[in-house]
Design a protein around this motif. Sequence first.
Motif, PDB file in Angstrom:
ATOM      1  N   ALA A  77       0.864  -1.281  -0.127  1.00 19.55           N
ATOM      2  CA  ALA A  77       0.136   0.044   0.172  1.00 19.55           C
ATOM      3  C   ALA A  77       1.014   1.423  -0.026  1.00 19.55           C
ATOM      4  O   ALA A  77       1.961   1.315   0.783  1.00 19.55           O
ATOM      5  N   SER A  78       0.751   2.085  -0.922  1.00 17.58           N
ATOM      6  CA  SER A  78       1.690   3.229  -0.849  1.00 17.58           C
ATOM      7  C   SER A  78       0.900   4.487  -1.907  1.00 17.58           C
ATOM      8  O   SER A  78      -0.027   4.312  -2.753  1.00 17.58           O
ATOM      9  N   ALA A  79       1.025   5.856  -1.483  1.00 17.01           N
ATOM     10  CA  ALA A  79       0.846   6.776  -2.456  1.00 17.01           C
ATOM     11  C   ALA A  79       1.647   6.925  -3.463  1.00 17.01           C
ATOM     12  O   ALA A  79       1.445   7.891  -4.409  1.00 17.01           O
ATOM     13  N   GLY A  80       2.778   6.181  -3.479  1.00 18.49           N
ATOM     14  CA  GLY A  80       3.725   6.118  -4.835  1.00 18.49           C
ATOM     15  C   GLY A  80       4.939   5.815  -4.721  1.00 18.49           C
ATOM     16  O   GLY A  80       5.641   4.883  -5.477  1.00 18.49           O
ATOM     17  N   ASN A  81       5.901   6.140  -3.796  1.00 19.85           N
ATOM     18  CA  ASN A  81       7.141   5.842  -3.629  1.00 19.85           C
ATOM     19  C   ASN A  81       7.391   4.422  -3.380  1.00 19.85           C
ATOM     20  O   ASN A  81       8.350   3.791  -3.903  1.00 19.85           O
ATOM     21  N   LEU A  93      13.021  -9.758  -8.648  1.00 19.43           N
ATOM     22  CA  LEU A  93      13.071 -11.123  -7.686  1.00 19.43           C
ATOM     23  C   LEU A  93      12.141 -12.043  -8.227  1.00 19.43           C
ATOM     24  O   LEU A  93      12.012 -12.995  -7.403  1.00 19.43           O
ATOM     25  N   GLY A  94      11.286 -11.755  -9.151  1.00 21.98           N
ATOM     26  CA  GLY A  94      10.543 -12.886  -9.794  1.00 21.98           C
ATOM     27  C   GLY A  94       9.273 -12.804  -9.186  1.00 21.98           C
ATOM     28  O   GLY A  94       8.628 -14.008  -8.953  1.00 21.98           O
ATOM     29  N   ALA A  95       8.711 -11.999  -8.369  1.00 20.94           N
ATOM     30  CA  ALA A  95       7.304 -12.188  -7.563  1.00 20.94           C
ATOM     31  C   ALA A  95       6.365 -11.100  -8.166  1.00 20.94           C
ATOM     32  O   ALA A  95       6.702  -9.987  -8.620  1.00 20.94           O
ATOM     33  N   LYS A  96       5.280 -11.622  -8.252  1.00 21.07           N
ATOM     34  CA  LYS A  96       4.091 -10.731  -8.757  1.00 21.07           C
ATOM     35  C   LYS A  96       3.778  -9.909  -7.787  1.00 21.07           C
ATOM     36  O   LYS A  96       3.500 -10.174  -6.649  1.00 21.07           O
ATOM     37  N   ALA A  97       3.581  -8.524  -8.158  1.00 19.04           N
ATOM     38  CA  ALA A  97       3.200  -7.422  -7.107  1.00 19.04           C
ATOM     39  C   ALA A  97       1.821  -6.956  -7.405  1.00 19.04           C
ATOM     40  O   ALA A  97       1.634  -6.547  -8.573  1.00 19.04           O
ATOM     41  N   THR A  98       1.121  -6.734  -6.469  1.00 22.54           N
ATOM     42  CA  THR A  98      -0.211  -5.945  -6.254  1.00 22.54           C
ATOM     43  C   THR A  98       0.094  -4.743  -5.404  1.00 22.54           C
ATOM     44  O   THR A  98       0.328  -5.026  -4.206  1.00 22.54           O
ATOM     45  N   VAL A  99      -0.257  -3.426  -5.863  1.00 21.38           N
ATOM     46  CA  VAL A  99      -0.290  -2.454  -5.171  1.00 21.38           C
ATOM     47  C   VAL A  99      -1.681  -1.733  -4.856  1.00 21.38           C
ATOM     48  O   VAL A  99      -2.134  -1.343  -6.162  1.00 21.38           O
ATOM     49  N   PHE A 100      -1.962  -1.446  -3.743  1.00 21.69           N
ATOM     50  CA  PHE A 100      -3.354  -0.579  -3.532  1.00 21.69           C
ATOM     51  C   PHE A 100      -2.614   0.857  -3.316  1.00 21.69           C
ATOM     52  O   PHE A 100      -1.695   1.016  -2.427  1.00 21.69           O
ATOM     53  N   MET A 101      -3.566   1.648  -3.810  1.00 26.69           N
ATOM     54  CA  MET A 101      -3.013   3.125  -3.862  1.00 26.69           C
ATOM     55  C   MET A 101      -4.274   4.063  -3.622  1.00 26.69           C
ATOM     56  O   MET A 101      -5.445   3.658  -3.954  1.00 26.69           O
ATOM     57  N   PRO A 102      -4.111   5.050  -2.934  1.00 20.59           N
ATOM     58  CA  PRO A 102      -5.453   6.046  -2.877  1.00 20.59           C
ATOM     59  C   PRO A 102      -5.960   6.345  -3.790  1.00 20.59           C
ATOM     60  O   PRO A 102      -5.112   6.534  -5.179  1.00 20.59           O
ATOM     61  N   GLY A 124      -9.827   3.742  -1.080  1.00 21.05           N
ATOM     62  CA  GLY A 124      -9.778   5.079  -0.156  1.00 21.05           C
ATOM     63  C   GLY A 124      -9.061   6.354  -0.818  1.00 21.05           C
ATOM     64  O   GLY A 124      -8.689   6.261  -1.780  1.00 21.05           O
ATOM     65  N   THR A 125      -8.891   7.045   0.144  1.00 23.34           N
ATOM     66  CA  THR A 125      -8.290   8.458  -0.144  1.00 23.34           C
ATOM     67  C   THR A 125      -6.812   8.692   0.707  1.00 23.34           C
ATOM     68  O   THR A 125      -6.221   9.663   0.521  1.00 23.34           O
ATOM     69  N   THR A 126      -6.563   7.825   1.695  1.00 25.61           N
ATOM     70  CA  THR A 126      -5.297   7.895   2.257  1.00 25.61           C
ATOM     71  C   THR A 126      -4.404   6.615   2.323  1.00 25.61           C
ATOM     72  O   THR A 126      -5.111   5.642   1.888  1.00 25.61           O
ATOM     73  N   VAL A 127      -3.297   6.661   2.606  1.00 25.47           N
ATOM     74  CA  VAL A 127      -2.515   5.535   2.437  1.00 25.47           C
ATOM     75  C   VAL A 127      -2.865   4.453   3.382  1.00 25.47           C
ATOM     76  O   VAL A 127      -2.937   3.402   3.464  1.00 25.47           O
ATOM     77  N   ASP A 128      -3.486   4.830   4.621  1.00 26.79           N
ATOM     78  CA  ASP A 128      -3.976   4.062   5.698  1.00 26.79           C
ATOM     79  C   ASP A 128      -5.369   3.421   5.147  1.00 26.79           C
ATOM     80  O   ASP A 128      -5.457   2.154   5.546  1.00 26.79           O
ATOM     81  N   ASP A 129      -6.033   4.055   4.443  1.00 23.54           N
ATOM     82  CA  ASP A 129      -7.024   3.093   3.609  1.00 23.54           C
ATOM     83  C   ASP A 129      -6.602   2.147   2.798  1.00 23.54           C
ATOM     84  O   ASP A 129      -7.122   1.028   3.156  1.00 23.54           O
ATOM     85  N   SER A 130      -5.695   2.399   2.079  1.00 21.24           N
ATOM     86  CA  SER A 130      -5.088   1.667   1.220  1.00 21.24           C
ATOM     87  C   SER A 130      -4.321   0.361   1.682  1.00 21.24           C
ATOM     88  O   SER A 130      -4.198  -0.610   1.364  1.00 21.24           O
ATOM     89  N   ILE A 146       3.851  -6.340   2.083  1.00 14.99           N
ATOM     90  CA  ILE A 146       5.290  -5.524   2.082  1.00 14.99           C
ATOM     91  C   ILE A 146       5.028  -4.232   2.786  1.00 14.99           C
ATOM     92  O   ILE A 146       4.430  -3.435   2.001  1.00 14.99           O
ATOM     93  N   HIS A 147       4.998  -4.309   4.098  1.00 12.59           N
ATOM     94  CA  HIS A 147       4.567  -3.029   4.874  1.00 12.59           C
ATOM     95  C   HIS A 147       5.633  -1.644   4.241  1.00 12.59           C
ATOM     96  O   HIS A 147       6.918  -2.011   4.200  1.00 12.59           O
ATOM     97  N   PRO A 148       5.135  -0.631   4.162  1.00 14.53           N
ATOM     98  CA  PRO A 148       5.826   0.595   3.906  1.00 14.53           C
ATOM     99  C   PRO A 148       6.884   0.896   4.865  1.00 14.53           C
ATOM    100  O   PRO A 148       7.835   1.713   4.297  1.00 14.53           O
TER     101      PRO A 148
END
Length: 407
Positions: A77-81, A93-102, A124-130, A146-148
Amino acid sequence: MSDLLSLADVEAARAVLTGVVKTTPLEHSMPLSRALGVPAWLKCENQQRAGSYKVRGAYHRISRLSDAERARGVVAASAGNHAQGVALAAGMLGAKATVFMPQNAPLPKVTATKGYGAAIEYAGTTVDDSLRAARAFAEETGAILIHPFDHPDVIAGQGTVGLEILEQCPDVGTIITAVGGGGLISGVAVAAKALKPDVRIIGVQAAGAAAYPVSLAAGTPVTLTESATIADGIAVMRPGDLTFAHVSELVDDMVTVTDEDLSAALLMLLERHKMVVEPAGGAAVAALLTGKVQVTPPVVAILSGGNIDPMLLMRVIEHGLASAGRFLRLSVQTEDQPGELARLLTQIAEHRANIVDVLHSRHNPRLSFGEVEVQLSVETRGPDHSTALIGALRGSGYAVTLLSGTP
């Protein structure tokens, strides 16, 4: 405290990251040195792979997963970086990644994350929502979260920035960095305090998303009820439990800066250093420019990221110019007569100010019959020039209202 990381943890992370991440440059800052009266340096993590330090922690965390865990995929979960760091690291590293973003995540960061191969979901609208959505996805699918910031492997990876600083500037007296959840400052503090115990570690938060000052005062992580800042990269509503423990134990001071402070810092970095830095990435410089922090020289400010939306950059530049007294928005009331607008614009030109745009209106209900309002955006050479211009216009009989800017 027994749950704090050690220097050995950070050094082990560096062994993993060697050849993967850049050793980013440490650049001397003459403008900051002059402003502070002490030597000042910039640690340029805005030039890191994927545009920020985040790839360090993301790669280290994913590299320590087993083959079976990586096969389940990772989620973040991330706003971008952090999103870009995870996407890049997962691909290597050969892993599939899914990212939740606001839902309001900056488009360039979304596009870059997709470009690195991650699947994007909005929540959501915040990183915490994501982050809540990412946790639910991990539980449902078995993907590894993968916690930010709030994980030992992530903190250790970010701490390699501190190792580089101590090698590049062994006599560093103060390290100052932006703080969101606290992963970067925690890792840097672990490394720096172990190698140079008397170094000062200072964190900077955006005033509109400052969870650490209230949490430190309470002695426990506190969740904010709202956040409002241009620094999306550090707009975190609650410190992590592990990062809070590190900050409480190892960080010497925590200060806040306004969006105007951030804008001024980004403008200085752009003009004087030719560096593109996002608002969160310039927070350390903003704090130094405000004079809010006491530093032991020499000081190193970490530029934590450079991923800025060009549209936001345009607005930030305008804010920065306004904060520096070099950009004004004026409302001028004058008579509704032929040639009057030309006379006003000519007077501004005679004072060597640059008119950016003009809006001419007869229909404002505040105007008397026979009056018009002219709204102008004007570039000047600085506060003295702005004050002289406004004084000259008023001296000529114009009713001038300052809409924005600092004369």
